[in-house]
Design a protein around this motif. Structure first.
Motif: not given
Ligand SMILES: *Cc1c(COP(=O)(O)O)cnc(C)c1O
Length: 489
Positions: A149-152, A271-273, A300-305
């Motif tokens: 995920g984005t944390s990693m 960028v934390d997207g 970024f995450d494919f698992h969100k949007w």
């Molecule tokens: C969800 C989120 C994270 C963390 O991402 P994970 O996939 O939960 O590790 C980091 N930054 C933002 C802005 C987020 O919305």
């Protein structure tokens, strides 16, 4: 039902036909679940007996597949957090899709290990990397990697920036031996940035939390002052993280202006997207992300949007060679060859901390190719349009007030009351326990807010109206100290 027989010698079934029937039953149950999601409550309190079912000693006789599946249907399926449900608007969770579910099954059946070696699953991951590169206008030399995920992904961004600032020798010598590094992000940034600094050994104390403006965006002048002050004090500024879609209110930092500062100061621009970066796929949202194409790395995450089932995080890095030199390690048994299965170097394990890795690219590739980026972009636009609909409903209701601007898909508001923090906290619990809708809370300017993050592709205007109507009904009852259970909805 007869117990499924397992082979004497392996873990495979001895009767594949019976296994196939049970497998189809399980598939049908999950398709039924997805088809009829809307008829269920979003979330339900976990009954004591259900919780107790997870406190049992491992019995003597194995359970058998049908009984294990029954236990799942009875004790797990009804009591998950409910983010597949259209009424779920808590935190920032993706909804998943039936296509993603099927792809996960294929991936598990293949059981590919995407750490390395010459195999098409890795070619598929590289294909997704190429697409992501194109979306963000990154050069061909840019690298990308699926992570949890984005944390990693944020951690990987910090580690590559550390290499950029201190040289590859930092991997051997550590940071303490060299300069005192400092990093910058906004006060509204996700906590995973500070955790990345902590895990990287630089320390969260070296992260400056830059104030935000009234739209919750990083104040660029304050950023410049903080960098100058740190340089004055003999520190080495090495990392700036802008956010595309803050977790509290969905604000997008002024990415182009931050890019300008980072370039001038020769500081890594990350960028934390997490959820917002995929807005690049939506025609009306992409302009809000202007400047993201100038980042050194994007998490970024494919698992969100992106609606890909959990988990599917991603890191994109402009300087692929630097990315490689931050993680690649020689190991005799991971030796590369020009031919055979050990060909195809570099491998994904050269770009991150994981060696064994699952096939996250498959469910992502399925999602992108089956739905198409245009449709995925429309889903993203639609969540933002629904947020505007919710904003209008709030502005039209005198007992409600908006607590933050609505930039993307997150709406923070509250029920007006003398005792607003308590009343709104109770409203959120009542909403969750009602099963109608599941927002979460946050604190905006010291005030407790009801926070609705609209991420799920299934959410529609009726779900927004149901949340607002129920908030008003619960608010009236709770403000009068009546029991919310007596509210007629
Ligand atoms: C969800 C989120 C994270 C963390 O991402 P994970 O996939 O939960 O590790 C980091 N930054 C933002 C802005 C987020 O919305």
């Amino acid at each position: 039902m007869a117990m499924l027989k397992i082979s004497e010698d392996t873990l495979d079934p001895s009767d594949w036909q019976a296994f196939r029937l049970q497998g189809h039953r399980m598939l049908d149950d999950m398709l039924d679940y997805l088809e009829h999601l809307r008829e269920r409550p979003v979330w339900q309190t976990i009954p004591q007996e259900v919780r107790a079912s997870f406190r049992q000693p491992l019995g003597g006789e194995p359970l058998g597949l049908a009984a294990a599946h029954d236990a799942f249907m009875r004790n797990v399926l009804p009591y998950s957090v409910g983010n597949a449900h259209p009424g779920f608007m808590g935190w920032v969770h993706g909804g998943g899709t039936p296509v993603g579910m099927l792809a996960e099954m294929l991936a598990a059946g293949l059981n590919a290990n995407l750490g390395g070696r010459d195999q098409t699953p890795i070619e598929m991951e590289r294909q997704v990397v190429r697409w992501v590169r194109e979306w963000f206008g990154f050069p061909e030399s840019a690298s990308g990697l699926f992570v949890t995920g984005t944390s990693m992904a944020n951690l990987i961004g910090v580690l590559i920036a550390r290499t950029a600032a201190s040289g590859v020798s930092v991997r051997q010598n550590g940071v303490a031996a060299g300069q005192r590094l400092s990093a910058y992000t906004s006060a509204s940034a996700h906590v995973s940035i500070a955790r990345a600094m902590d895990i990287a050994g630089i320390g969260s104390g070296a992260l400056r939390m830059i104030p935000v403006n009234s739209r919750h965006q990083l104040d660029v002048a304050a950023l410049e002052r903080a960098i100058a002050a740190d340089r004055q004090a003999g520190l080495t500024p090495f990392f700036i993280a802008g956010t595309a879609g803050t977790v509290d209110v969905g604000a997008v930092d002024p990415l182009a202006a931050i890019a300008q500062v980072a370039q001038r100061e020769k500081i890594w621009f990350h960028v934390d997207g997490a959820y917002g970066a995929l807005g690049i796929l939506a025609e009306d949202i992409a302009p809000h992300l202007q400047g993201i194409e100038r980042a050194d790395s994007i998490a970024f995450d494919f698992h969100k949007w992106g609606q890909v089932p959990y988990d599917a995080g991603f890191i994109l890095v402009r300087d692929g060679a630097l990315h490689h030199s931050t993680f690649a390690s020689p190991a005799a048994y991971l030796k590369r060859e020009a031919r055979g299965m050990a060909a195809g170097s570099p491998w994904p394990c050269d770009f991150g901390p994981d060696l064994s890795r699952g096939f996250r690219a498959l469910k992502t590739w399925f999602t992108i190719t089956v739905y198409g980026t245009e449709k995925l972009g429309r889903v993203i636009s639609n969540t933002c349009a629904l947020a505007q609909h919710m904003k209008r409903r709030i502005e039209a209701a005198p007992m409600l007030e908006l607590l933050a601007p609505v930039a993307l898909n997150i709406v923070c508001f509250r029920y007006r009351s003398e005792d607003a923090d308590r009343v709104n906290a109770d409203i959120v619990v009542a909403l969750q326990e009602s099963g109608i809708a599941a927002p979460s809370t946050t604190v905006i300017g010291g005030q407790l807010a009801i926070r609705a993050a609209i991420v799920n592709h299934r959410t529609n205007a009726g779900d927004i109206d149901a949340l607002i109507d129920a908030t008003i009904a619960f608010g009236e009852a709770i403000a009068k100290n009546a029991n919310p259970d007596t509210v007629q909805l």
